[in-house]
Design a protein around this motif. Structure first.
Motif, PDB file in Angstrom:
ATOM      1  N   LEU A  92      -8.642  -0.342  -4.960  1.00 29.45           N
ATOM      2  CA  LEU A  92      -7.373   0.303  -5.294  1.00 29.45           C
ATOM      3  C   LEU A  92      -7.180   0.368  -6.802  1.00 29.45           C
ATOM      4  O   LEU A  92      -7.167   1.438  -7.407  1.00 29.45           O
ATOM      5  CB  LEU A  92      -6.218  -0.508  -4.689  1.00 29.45           C
ATOM      6  CG  LEU A  92      -6.139  -0.548  -3.179  1.00 29.45           C
ATOM      7  CD1 LEU A  92      -5.310  -1.738  -2.719  1.00 29.45           C
ATOM      8  CD2 LEU A  92      -5.542   0.745  -2.667  1.00 29.45           C
ATOM      9  N   TRP A 138       2.736 -12.092  -0.619  1.00 30.22           N
ATOM     10  CA  TRP A 138       3.107 -11.530  -1.937  1.00 30.22           C
ATOM     11  C   TRP A 138       4.521 -11.982  -2.302  1.00 30.22           C
ATOM     12  O   TRP A 138       4.782 -12.480  -3.412  1.00 30.22           O
ATOM     13  CB  TRP A 138       3.036 -10.015  -1.832  1.00 30.22           C
ATOM     14  CG  TRP A 138       3.079  -9.207  -3.090  1.00 30.22           C
ATOM     15  CD1 TRP A 138       3.524  -9.604  -4.313  1.00 30.22           C
ATOM     16  CD2 TRP A 138       2.658  -7.845  -3.236  1.00 30.22           C
ATOM     17  NE1 TRP A 138       3.413  -8.559  -5.212  1.00 30.22           N
ATOM     18  CE2 TRP A 138       2.887  -7.468  -4.573  1.00 30.22           C
ATOM     19  CE3 TRP A 138       2.121  -6.890  -2.365  1.00 30.22           C
ATOM     20  CZ2 TRP A 138       2.593  -6.186  -5.052  1.00 30.22           C
ATOM     21  CZ3 TRP A 138       1.837  -5.631  -2.847  1.00 30.22           C
ATOM     22  CH2 TRP A 138       2.065  -5.287  -4.168  1.00 30.22           C
ATOM     23  N   CYS A 167       1.139  -5.360   7.463  1.00 32.78           N
ATOM     24  CA  CYS A 167       0.201  -6.110   6.637  1.00 32.78           C
ATOM     25  C   CYS A 167       0.793  -7.468   6.258  1.00 32.78           C
ATOM     26  O   CYS A 167       1.819  -7.555   5.595  1.00 32.78           O
ATOM     27  CB  CYS A 167      -0.136  -5.320   5.377  1.00 32.78           C
ATOM     28  SG  CYS A 167      -1.144  -6.262   4.238  1.00 32.78           S
ATOM     29  N   MET A 212       0.827  -1.171   0.000  1.00 36.43           N
ATOM     30  CA  MET A 212       0.000   0.000   0.000  1.00 36.43           C
ATOM     31  C   MET A 212       0.871   1.234   0.000  1.00 36.43           C
ATOM     32  O   MET A 212       1.612   1.459   0.939  1.00 36.43           O
ATOM     33  CB  MET A 212      -0.821  -0.043   1.293  1.00 36.43           C
ATOM     34  CG  MET A 212      -1.484   1.219   1.659  1.00 36.43           C
ATOM     35  SD  MET A 212      -2.775   1.609   0.551  1.00 36.43           S
ATOM     36  CE  MET A 212      -3.673   0.091   0.576  1.00 36.43           C
ATOM     37  N   CYS A 223      -5.769  -9.139  -2.416  1.00 35.87           N
ATOM     38  CA  CYS A 223      -5.395  -7.732  -2.623  1.00 35.87           C
ATOM     39  C   CYS A 223      -5.093  -7.481  -4.106  1.00 35.87           C
ATOM     40  O   CYS A 223      -4.304  -8.205  -4.726  1.00 35.87           O
ATOM     41  CB  CYS A 223      -4.162  -7.444  -1.768  1.00 35.87           C
ATOM     42  SG  CYS A 223      -3.292  -5.950  -2.225  1.00 35.87           S
ATOM     43  N   SER A 239     -10.129  -4.602  -1.297  1.00 40.49           N
ATOM     44  CA  SER A 239      -9.124  -5.658  -1.212  1.00 40.49           C
ATOM     45  C   SER A 239      -8.064  -5.429  -0.154  1.00 40.49           C
ATOM     46  O   SER A 239      -7.180  -6.253   0.004  1.00 40.49           O
ATOM     47  CB  SER A 239      -8.464  -5.844  -2.573  1.00 40.49           C
ATOM     48  OG  SER A 239      -7.884  -4.644  -2.988  1.00 40.49           O
ATOM     49  N   CYS A 240      -8.124  -4.343   0.585  1.00 39.01           N
ATOM     50  CA  CYS A 240      -7.046  -4.097   1.550  1.00 39.01           C
ATOM     51  C   CYS A 240      -7.522  -4.291   2.983  1.00 39.01           C
ATOM     52  O   CYS A 240      -8.095  -3.396   3.599  1.00 39.01           O
ATOM     53  CB  CYS A 240      -6.505  -2.679   1.384  1.00 39.01           C
ATOM     54  SG  CYS A 240      -5.234  -2.297   2.607  1.00 39.01           S
ATOM     55  N   ASN A 241      -7.269  -5.478   3.515  1.00 37.28           N
ATOM     56  CA  ASN A 241      -7.665  -5.756   4.903  1.00 37.28           C
ATOM     57  C   ASN A 241      -6.975  -4.819   5.866  1.00 37.28           C
ATOM     58  O   ASN A 241      -7.519  -4.398   6.873  1.00 37.28           O
ATOM     59  CB  ASN A 241      -7.289  -7.190   5.283  1.00 37.28           C
ATOM     60  CG  ASN A 241      -8.172  -8.176   4.580  1.00 37.28           C
ATOM     61  OD1 ASN A 241      -9.283  -7.827   4.206  1.00 37.28           O
ATOM     62  ND2 ASN A 241      -7.683  -9.382   4.370  1.00 37.28           N
ATOM     63  N   SER A 242      -5.734  -4.503   5.555  1.00 35.03           N
ATOM     64  CA  SER A 242      -4.923  -3.724   6.481  1.00 35.03           C
ATOM     65  C   SER A 242      -5.567  -2.370   6.753  1.00 35.03           C
ATOM     66  O   SER A 242      -5.518  -1.862   7.865  1.00 35.03           O
ATOM     67  CB  SER A 242      -3.541  -3.531   5.861  1.00 35.03           C
ATOM     68  OG  SER A 242      -2.705  -2.884   6.747  1.00 35.03           O
ATOM     69  N   TYR A 270      -3.451  -5.143  -5.545  1.00 34.93           N
ATOM     70  CA  TYR A 270      -2.061  -4.802  -5.856  1.00 34.93           C
ATOM     71  C   TYR A 270      -1.276  -6.076  -6.203  1.00 34.93           C
ATOM     72  O   TYR A 270      -0.465  -6.102  -7.123  1.00 34.93           O
ATOM     73  CB  TYR A 270      -1.381  -4.145  -4.646  1.00 34.93           C
ATOM     74  CG  TYR A 270      -1.552  -2.647  -4.512  1.00 34.93           C
ATOM     75  CD1 TYR A 270      -2.302  -1.900  -5.418  1.00 34.93           C
ATOM     76  CD2 TYR A 270      -0.936  -1.966  -3.463  1.00 34.93           C
ATOM     77  CE1 TYR A 270      -2.444  -0.531  -5.268  1.00 34.93           C
ATOM     78  CE2 TYR A 270      -1.066  -0.590  -3.315  1.00 34.93           C
ATOM     79  CZ  TYR A 270      -1.820   0.121  -4.214  1.00 34.93           C
ATOM     80  OH  TYR A 270      -1.943   1.477  -4.068  1.00 34.93           O
ATOM     81  N   THR A 284      -0.251  -9.502   4.131  1.00 38.24           N
ATOM     82  CA  THR A 284      -0.277  -9.775   2.686  1.00 38.24           C
ATOM     83  C   THR A 284       1.107  -9.603   2.054  1.00 38.24           C
ATOM     84  O   THR A 284       1.451 -10.293   1.092  1.00 38.24           O
ATOM     85  CB  THR A 284      -1.295  -8.834   1.995  1.00 38.24           C
ATOM     86  OG1 THR A 284      -2.556  -9.063   2.592  1.00 38.24           O
ATOM     87  CG2 THR A 284      -1.392  -9.084   0.509  1.00 38.24           C
ATOM     88  N   PHE A 285       1.895  -8.686   2.607  1.00 38.19           N
ATOM     89  CA  PHE A 285       3.232  -8.474   2.055  1.00 38.19           C
ATOM     90  C   PHE A 285       4.032  -9.786   2.048  1.00 38.19           C
ATOM     91  O   PHE A 285       4.772 -10.078   1.118  1.00 38.19           O
ATOM     92  CB  PHE A 285       4.003  -7.423   2.865  1.00 38.19           C
ATOM     93  CG  PHE A 285       3.489  -6.018   2.679  1.00 38.19           C
ATOM     94  CD1 PHE A 285       3.379  -5.463   1.413  1.00 38.19           C
ATOM     95  CD2 PHE A 285       3.119  -5.249   3.771  1.00 38.19           C
ATOM     96  CE1 PHE A 285       2.912  -4.162   1.234  1.00 38.19           C
ATOM     97  CE2 PHE A 285       2.652  -3.948   3.610  1.00 38.19           C
ATOM     98  CZ  PHE A 285       2.550  -3.413   2.339  1.00 38.19           C
TER      99      PHE A 285
HETATM  100  S1  SF4 Z   1      -3.617  -5.628   1.652  1.00 39.53           S
HETATM  101 FE1  SF4 Z   1      -3.435  -3.372   1.679  1.00 39.53          FE
HETATM  102  S2  SF4 Z   1      -1.591  -2.917   2.913  1.00 39.53           S
HETATM  103 FE2  SF4 Z   1      -1.539  -5.092   2.341  1.00 39.53          FE
HETATM  104  S3  SF4 Z   1      -0.340  -5.154   0.456  1.00 39.53           S
HETATM  105 FE3  SF4 Z   1      -2.472  -5.022  -0.195  1.00 39.53          FE
HETATM  106  S4  SF4 Z   1      -2.871  -2.832  -0.420  1.00 39.53           S
HETATM  107 FE4  SF4 Z   1      -0.955  -3.018   0.765  1.00 39.53          FE
END
Ligand code: SF4
Length: 437
Positions: A405, A140, A134, A1, A99, A375-378, A101, A136-137
């Motif tokens: 996003l 990813w 987060c 994000m 997510c 899509s962004c839980n964070s 992204y 998700t990183f």
């Molecule tokens: S869930 Fe949100 S904070 Fe986590 S990588 Fe995706 S956009 Fe970024």
């Protein structure tokens, strides 16, 4: 994000008005993508890493080039490329709930890894996961690890569960920097750790950070000379991405500050894609990331109603500089640790509510808006609670909208516009509005 869009043309009504800082930033971003494309020929090594909690100064001290997947995703979103990339990833089995992204990045990779400016992105020499806030990183980079044959370094950053940075948190991160991250950077770059070089870079960061804070806080003026959300995402770009700790970054923020100082002196409002805002009728605080695929349309919904965003949480995703944090050359690794711990996505809900409440009061906001991205839980977890608590504490009514996003399927223009217009009408009726200030 995170954020660093390329500056948009300001000329919806005819004349194209570009301030020097916009031109500088555009050139910086284009130059960075050029450098990435030429990395192999020029012998530069490339590190893929994320925005919140990035270690840009440390990477630069090893002469390594950062490539930030979230930035590629949001840039692709602004250029209307992300929809195809997301569908490509979904064809490969990535769920609709992942997510966007991540899916945009994976789709881009599978379609040839051409970056948003059309330049080929090089494969990484290192995946550096500075995992901030987060989860998700981590997933990813697990996906990217299957795609690339390169080393991985992980920096685990503890969540700020009680709203404080404790000495043991800092020590834990510094220990990982010394034992895990720096040795990997030495191995990949073929250079030794040079603390003096890192300190020089951190000193440049602190200069740029001072100017960014000045710019963001200029929104306390009435009228505000900036839009701290739609304009703010441009302002944070260089500092949140590849240009912290660089002379170009310092020059960009000095130039930007000079332009905004002039606007304050002349009591002018923000510059929008359709020219300067002539009137400020509503002052808003915004929580949540913007939508990138319809960014200009989304912004227009605000400036057409003379609504200006005076503070936002999204512009703190890469650091809460306005709350006093600065990179500190006297404590190089310790201040990198504090930086990672302090990013907005690393804060718990009570800290987020407290920050937004203080923005509403300090910036004399008439209202606040939450953009909940699918899509962004964070960001999105807890936003209804944030809405309720902020309304209770400030007695300022909030507005809640939903979008995404970089997935164009989740931006419902008519619904969002309706919601925003009704909200602003309600503010006008309920609270009274400063007109022509
Ligand atoms: S869930 Fe949100 S904070 Fe986590 S990588 Fe995706 S956009 Fe970024």
């Amino acid at each position: 994000m995170s954020a660093t869009p390329t500056p948009a043309k300001n000329g919806g009504s005819g004349s194209i008005q570009k301030e020097r800082s916009m031109v500088l930033q555009k050139d910086m971003i284009a130059g960075h993508y050029d450098a990435l494309e030429q990395a192999k020929e020029s012998g530069r090594k490339v590190v893929y890493t994320f925005v919140p909690g990035n270690l840009t100064e440390l990477l630069r001290s090893f002469d390594l080039l950062p490539n930030l997947p979230e930035i590629n995703a949001l840039q692709s979103g602004m250029r209307k490329l992300s929809g195809d990339f997301i569908q490509e990833a979904e064809k490969l089995g990535h769920s609709e709930d992942v997510c966007t992204y991540v899916k945009c990045d994976i789709g881009m990779l599978k379609k040839g890894n051409l970056g948003p400016t059309g330049k080929k992105l090089p494969p990484p020499d290192l995946l550096l996961l500075s995992y901030t806030g987060c989860f998700t990183f981590m997933k990813w980079f697990e996906l990217l690890r299957h795609e690339y044959d390169c080393p991985v370094a992980m920096l685990h950053v503890p969540y700020q569960s009680d709203g404080q940075i404790h000495p043991h948190h800092r020590d834990y991160i510094v220990e990982q920097l010394r034992s895990e991250v720096i040795p990997k950077l030495e191995q990949v770059s073929g250079r030794g750790y040079d603390e003096e070089r890192l300190q020089q870079s951190l000193a440049l960061s602190a200069q740029a950070e001072d100017d960014l804070v000045w710019v963001l806080e200029s929104a306390k003026n009435v009228p505000s000379p900036i839009d701290a959300y739609f304009g703010g995402v441009y302002y944070i770009g260089p500092l949140f991405s590849a240009f912290r700790g660089t002379p170009e970054g310092v020059e960009y923020y000095r130039t930007l500050r000079g332009e905004i100082e002039e606007r304050v002196r002349e009591k002018r409002g923000p510059i929008t894609p359709d020219g300067p805002m002539a009137e400020e009728r509503y002052r808003l605080v915004v929580e949540g990331p913007p939508n990138w695929t319809s960014f200009r349309e989304f912004w227009k919904m605000f400036y057409d109603e003379a609504a200006v965003v005076v503070a936002s949480s999204y512009t703190k995703v890469g650091g809460l500089y306005d709350r006093g944090f600065r990179h500190d050359p006297a404590r190089p690794l310790e201040s990198l640790a504090d930086y990672c711990l302090g990013c907005y996505t690393n804060l718990g809900l009570p800290s987020r509510v407290g920050l937004l409440e203080s923005y509403i009061r300090e910036y004399r906001a008439d209202g606040f808006l939450i953009n909940s991205v699918k899509s962004c839980n964070s960001f999105s977890v807890g936003q209804l609670l944030i809405l309720r608590q902020l309304e209770e504490r400030t007695k300022v009514p909030g507005c809640f909208i939903e979008s995404d996003l970089v997935d164009p399927r989740y931006f419902s223009s008519a619904n969002i516009k309706n919601r925003i217009e009704s909200y602003l009408q309600m503010l006008e009726q309920k609270r009274g509005v400063r007109v022509g200030t």
